[in-house]
Design a protein around this motif. Structure first.
Motif, mmCIF file in Angstrom:
data_model
loop_
_atom_site.group_PDB
_atom_site.id
_atom_site.type_symbol
_atom_site.label_atom_id
_atom_site.label_comp_id
_atom_site.label_asym_id
_atom_site.label_seq_id
_atom_site.Cartn_x
_atom_site.Cartn_y
_atom_site.Cartn_z
ATOM 1 N N ILE A 1 0.857 -1.174 0.000
ATOM 2 C CA ILE A 1 0.000 0.000 0.000
ATOM 3 C C ILE A 1 0.901 1.235 0.000
ATOM 4 C CG2 ILE A 1 -1.811 -1.252 1.268
ATOM 5 C CD1 ILE A 1 -1.170 0.424 3.684
ATOM 6 N N PRO A 2 0.401 2.366 -0.511
ATOM 7 C CA PRO A 2 1.267 3.546 -0.612
ATOM 8 C C PRO A 2 1.951 3.873 0.725
ATOM 9 C CG PRO A 2 -0.759 3.930 -1.807
ATOM 10 C CD PRO A 2 -0.930 2.608 -1.083
ATOM 11 N N ASP B 1 -10.569 0.136 -13.671
ATOM 12 C CA ASP B 1 -10.234 -1.108 -14.388
ATOM 13 C C ASP B 1 -8.999 -1.797 -13.834
ATOM 14 O OD1 ASP B 1 -12.335 -0.863 -16.015
ATOM 15 O OD2 ASP B 1 -11.204 -0.252 -17.806
ATOM 16 N N PHE B 2 -7.949 -1.002 -13.628
ATOM 17 C CA PHE B 2 -6.693 -1.641 -13.235
ATOM 18 C C PHE B 2 -6.815 -2.288 -11.858
ATOM 19 C CE2 PHE B 2 -4.937 1.123 -10.003
ATOM 20 C CZ PHE B 2 -5.533 2.350 -10.256
ATOM 21 N N GLN C 1 -9.676 -3.616 -10.687
ATOM 22 C CA GLN C 1 -10.448 -4.847 -10.880
ATOM 23 C C GLN C 1 -9.536 -5.967 -11.352
ATOM 24 O OE1 GLN C 1 -14.096 -4.458 -13.081
ATOM 25 N NE2 GLN C 1 -14.473 -2.401 -12.316
ATOM 26 N N ILE D 1 -9.108 3.414 6.149
ATOM 27 C CA ILE D 1 -8.105 3.555 7.208
ATOM 28 C C ILE D 1 -8.428 4.774 8.070
ATOM 29 C CG2 ILE D 1 -5.671 4.061 7.691
ATOM 30 C CD1 ILE D 1 -4.911 2.357 5.342
ATOM 31 N N ASN E 1 -9.964 7.999 5.910
ATOM 32 C CA ASN E 1 -9.463 8.239 4.553
ATOM 33 C C ASN E 1 -10.465 7.708 3.527
ATOM 34 O OD1 ASN E 1 -8.147 8.264 2.108
ATOM 35 N ND2 ASN E 1 -6.224 7.440 2.898
ATOM 36 N N LEU F 1 -10.466 8.903 0.371
ATOM 37 C CA LEU F 1 -9.873 9.033 -0.963
ATOM 38 C C LEU F 1 -9.214 7.728 -1.408
ATOM 39 C CD1 LEU F 1 -9.169 10.900 -3.337
ATOM 40 C CD2 LEU F 1 -7.121 11.602 -2.098
ATOM 41 N N ALA F 2 -8.834 6.906 -0.431
ATOM 42 C CA ALA F 2 -8.124 5.673 -0.773
ATOM 43 C C ALA F 2 -8.685 4.495 0.030
ATOM 44 C CB ALA F 2 -6.633 5.838 -0.520
ATOM 45 N N LYS G 1 -6.387 -4.408 -2.102
ATOM 46 C CA LYS G 1 -5.687 -3.268 -2.693
ATOM 47 C C LYS G 1 -6.242 -1.989 -2.098
ATOM 48 C CE LYS G 1 -4.586 -1.079 -7.139
ATOM 49 N NZ LYS G 1 -3.143 -0.992 -6.812
ATOM 50 N N GLN G 2 -5.341 -1.051 -1.862
ATOM 51 C CA GLN G 2 -5.817 0.284 -1.493
ATOM 52 C C GLN G 2 -5.977 1.072 -2.782
ATOM 53 O OE1 GLN G 2 -3.365 2.733 1.104
ATOM 54 N NE2 GLN G 2 -5.178 3.799 1.848
ATOM 55 N N ILE H 1 -6.719 4.243 -5.094
ATOM 56 C CA ILE H 1 -6.655 5.713 -5.059
ATOM 57 C C ILE H 1 -7.654 6.238 -6.081
ATOM 58 C CG2 ILE H 1 -5.200 7.732 -5.403
ATOM 59 C CD1 ILE H 1 -2.827 6.047 -4.543
ATOM 60 N N HIS I 1 -9.647 8.636 -8.560
ATOM 61 C CA HIS I 1 -9.305 9.738 -9.460
ATOM 62 C C HIS I 1 -10.397 10.794 -9.430
ATOM 63 C CE1 HIS I 1 -5.647 8.805 -11.562
ATOM 64 N NE2 HIS I 1 -6.010 7.543 -11.668
ATOM 65 N N ASP I 2 -9.998 12.041 -9.577
ATOM 66 C CA ASP I 2 -10.954 13.136 -9.718
ATOM 67 C C ASP I 2 -12.089 13.004 -8.714
ATOM 68 O OD1 ASP I 2 -9.529 14.252 -11.861
ATOM 69 O OD2 ASP I 2 -10.388 12.767 -13.209
ATOM 70 N N THR J 1 -8.213 12.490 2.254
ATOM 71 C CA THR J 1 -7.664 11.479 3.159
ATOM 72 C C THR J 1 -8.100 11.738 4.604
ATOM 73 O OG1 THR J 1 -5.658 12.782 3.436
ATOM 74 C CG2 THR J 1 -5.627 11.112 1.714
#
Lengths: 76, 160
Positions: free
Chosen positions: B25-26, B76-77, B79, B95, B108, B110-111, B123-124, B126, B128-129, B134
């Motif tokens: 995770i980031p 998509d990525f 999934q 989180i 958070n 946003l993620a 997966k966390q 992130i 977009h737009d 957070t």
């Protein structure tokens, strides 16, 4: 750092699967189109950094959920 | 496997309760194996605990308890990475960040963390737009959470 000059409509390949196209330039803003394989994550850097920072803050929390529990009890 | 943790001492983790985050995770890109520890059944919080570093864990909660209107689209990525099939069961967690002052706790949005139970992948994501950030206040939903502790359990997503 590799520096390439590109005109509007021109593109850059990164490897053989990632393509960056310069779609337009307005003032100090560049519009970039990105074609990449589905499994590649693409993020604005500042957004990714903010998530990193947020995760780091969250992982070092010195308080545990018992403190949160107390808080919830207090609000009952 | 046995794991020494910061918050829970030594815990036993069964293989079937492990989650794989292919790219970490980031901020913790090197950590790919996690488990979820539910420490207190009456609380709507759990821990996302690293299996590789016992000292690393995150407090997580069901974001819909606090923000019922919360919504996002799974890119998509994501999934692909989670190997989501048509009838996949997904669990969504967010989180929580605690400051010294607990009342300033934030969540958070946003993620979000998305778990695919079928493949044991997580997966966390992130977003977009997104107008989410957070740091949304956690205590917006405090009265709701303490009024209906039983519904918190049933909506609490998958725990392990």
């Amino acid at each position: 750092m590799l520096v390439l000059a590109r005109k509007k409509g021109e593109a850059i390949m990164i490897g053989d699967q990632i393509q960056l196209v310069i779609l337009g330039i307005e003032g100090d803003t560049v519009k970039i189109g990105i074609e990449a394989p589905r499994q590649v994550g693409i993020y604005r850097q500042e957004v990714y950094l903010s998530i990193q920072q947020s995760n780091q803050e969250a992982s070092t929390s010195s308080v545990n959920i018992h403190a949160l529990a107390k808080l919830l009890n207090k609000t009952k | 496997m046995k794991l020494k943790t910061l918050h829970f001492g030594e815990i036993e983790v069964a293989d079937e309760t492990e989650w794989t985050f292919l790219h970490g995770i980031p901020g913790f890109e090197h950590l790919t194996q996690f488990t979820i520890v539910q420490q207190a059944e009456h609380l709507p919080f759990s821990y996302l605990q690293s299996l590789e570093e016992g000292a690393i864990s995150f407090i997580i909660t069901n974001p819909f308890l606090v923000y019922p209107e919360y919504e996002f689209e799974l890119p998509d990525f994501a999934q692909e990475e989670l190997a989501i099939s048509e009838d996949a069961e997904l669990a969504i967690w967010s989180i929580v960040t605690l400051k010294d002052d607990v009342e300033g706790a934030t969540i958070n949005l946003l993620a979000p963390i998305v778990l695919n139970a079928e493949k044991r992948r997580g997966k966390q994501i992130i977003l977009h737009d997104s107008s989410y950030t957070t740091k949304h206040p956690l205590l917006r939903g405090k009265s709701k959470a303490s009024d209906h502790p039983s519904t918190i359990q049933s909506e609490g997503g998958l725990t392990c």
